[in-house]
Design a protein around this motif. Structure first.
Motif, short mmCIF file in Angstrom:
data_model
loop_
_atom_site.label_atom_id
_atom_site.label_comp_id
_atom_site.label_asym_id
_atom_site.label_seq_id
_atom_site.Cartn_x
_atom_site.Cartn_y
_atom_site.Cartn_z
N LEU A 12 -20.02 59.31 -137.24
CA LEU A 12 -21.44 60.11 -136.88
C LEU A 12 -20.99 61.14 -135.94
O LEU A 12 -20.13 60.97 -134.83
N LEU A 13 -21.58 62.24 -135.89
CA LEU A 13 -21.72 63.33 -134.63
C LEU A 13 -22.98 63.14 -133.97
O LEU A 13 -23.99 63.52 -134.61
N LEU A 14 -23.05 62.78 -132.87
CA LEU A 14 -24.31 62.75 -132.05
C LEU A 14 -24.39 64.13 -130.92
O LEU A 14 -23.50 64.14 -130.31
N HIS A 35 -18.53 55.11 -136.03
CA HIS A 35 -17.67 55.82 -135.07
C HIS A 35 -18.48 57.01 -134.69
O HIS A 35 -18.91 57.56 -135.57
N VAL A 36 -18.43 57.17 -133.38
CA VAL A 36 -19.28 58.16 -132.92
C VAL A 36 -18.49 59.21 -131.91
O VAL A 36 -17.76 58.82 -131.33
N THR A 37 -18.89 60.53 -132.09
CA THR A 37 -18.28 61.67 -131.50
C THR A 37 -19.56 62.33 -131.03
O THR A 37 -20.41 62.55 -131.46
N LYS A 44 -21.91 73.02 -129.51
CA LYS A 44 -20.78 72.27 -129.82
C LYS A 44 -20.79 71.28 -130.87
O LYS A 44 -19.80 71.11 -131.52
N ALA A 45 -22.17 71.23 -131.38
CA ALA A 45 -22.18 70.64 -132.57
C ALA A 45 -21.72 71.26 -133.80
O ALA A 45 -21.07 70.77 -134.80
N VAL A 46 -22.30 72.79 -134.03
CA VAL A 46 -21.66 73.28 -134.85
C VAL A 46 -20.13 73.48 -134.85
O VAL A 46 -19.67 73.40 -135.94
N ASP A 47 -19.65 74.05 -133.80
CA ASP A 47 -18.32 74.03 -133.64
C ASP A 47 -17.61 72.87 -134.00
O ASP A 47 -16.26 73.05 -134.80
N CYS A 48 -17.83 71.63 -133.57
CA CYS A 48 -17.22 70.25 -134.14
C CYS A 48 -17.46 69.97 -135.45
O CYS A 48 -16.27 69.77 -136.18
N PHE A 49 -18.52 70.29 -136.11
CA PHE A 49 -18.56 70.15 -137.55
C PHE A 49 -17.45 71.16 -138.30
O PHE A 49 -17.03 70.63 -139.18
N ASP A 58 -19.97 61.91 -141.63
CA ASP A 58 -20.91 61.37 -142.71
C ASP A 58 -22.34 61.76 -142.33
O ASP A 58 -23.17 61.82 -143.35
N ALA A 59 -22.59 61.81 -141.02
CA ALA A 59 -24.00 62.27 -140.62
C ALA A 59 -24.13 62.74 -139.31
O ALA A 59 -23.09 62.76 -138.45
N ILE A 60 -25.09 63.48 -138.89
CA ILE A 60 -24.88 64.06 -137.57
C ILE A 60 -26.46 63.76 -137.05
O ILE A 60 -27.67 63.96 -137.84
N LEU A 61 -26.44 63.17 -135.94
CA LEU A 61 -27.63 62.84 -135.12
C LEU A 61 -27.91 63.89 -134.26
O LEU A 61 -27.13 64.01 -133.19
#
Length: 138
Positions: A12-14, A35-37, A44-49, A58-61
């Motif tokens: 998961l991307l948080l 597993h959480v990042t 930063k969410a856009v860049d990380c993804f 698997d999913a983004i919160l």
């Protein structure tokens, strides 16, 4: 009582700018097996993804109200990335704005689910299991 459900192994991307909220969510999600990042803003969410190999998240919160780039803009940017998983990845909105219009804005931006803060972990887990094809414990 701990919420039932199986999110073991989900990556998961948080995206959450409030450190306390991020720490609480990370602890609860990690305790449930994910597993959480954590990233602190929408950019930063856009860049990380975008930097992640396709299919590895698997999913983004996504918090809706963040500095640099809000969650709605970040969601639109992720959906515009030219690869298949960018259009399909579940993005769950997390927001204190719990009105019907707020939910409509989140869905219109490309988010799959609108979750009101304070987060209720049973609803978060249910949404993740539904969006990621996991089965709920009976």
């Amino acid at each position: 009582a701990a919420p039932s459900g199986d999110i073991h192994g989900l990556k998961l991307l948080l995206a959450e700018d409030n450190e306390l909220n991020a720490d609480i969510a990370e602890t609860l999600l990690t305790d449930a097996g994910a597993h959480v990042t954590i990233v602190k803003n929408g950019k930063k969410a856009v860049d990380c993804f975008e930097a992640a190999s396709p299919g590895t998240v698997d999913a983004i919160l996504m918090d809706v109200m963040m500095p640099v780039m809000d969650g709605l803009a970040a969601t639109r940017a992720i959906r515009a990335i030219p690869r298949a998983d960018a259009r399909q990845i579940p993005i769950l909105a997390m927001t204190a704005n719990a009105f019907e219009e707020d939910a409509r804005q989140c869905l219109a931006a490309g988010m799959n689910v609108h979750l009101a803060k304070p987060l209720q972990m049973d609803k978060v887990l249910a949404a993740l299991m539904e969006c990621c094809g996991k089965k709920k414990d009976l």
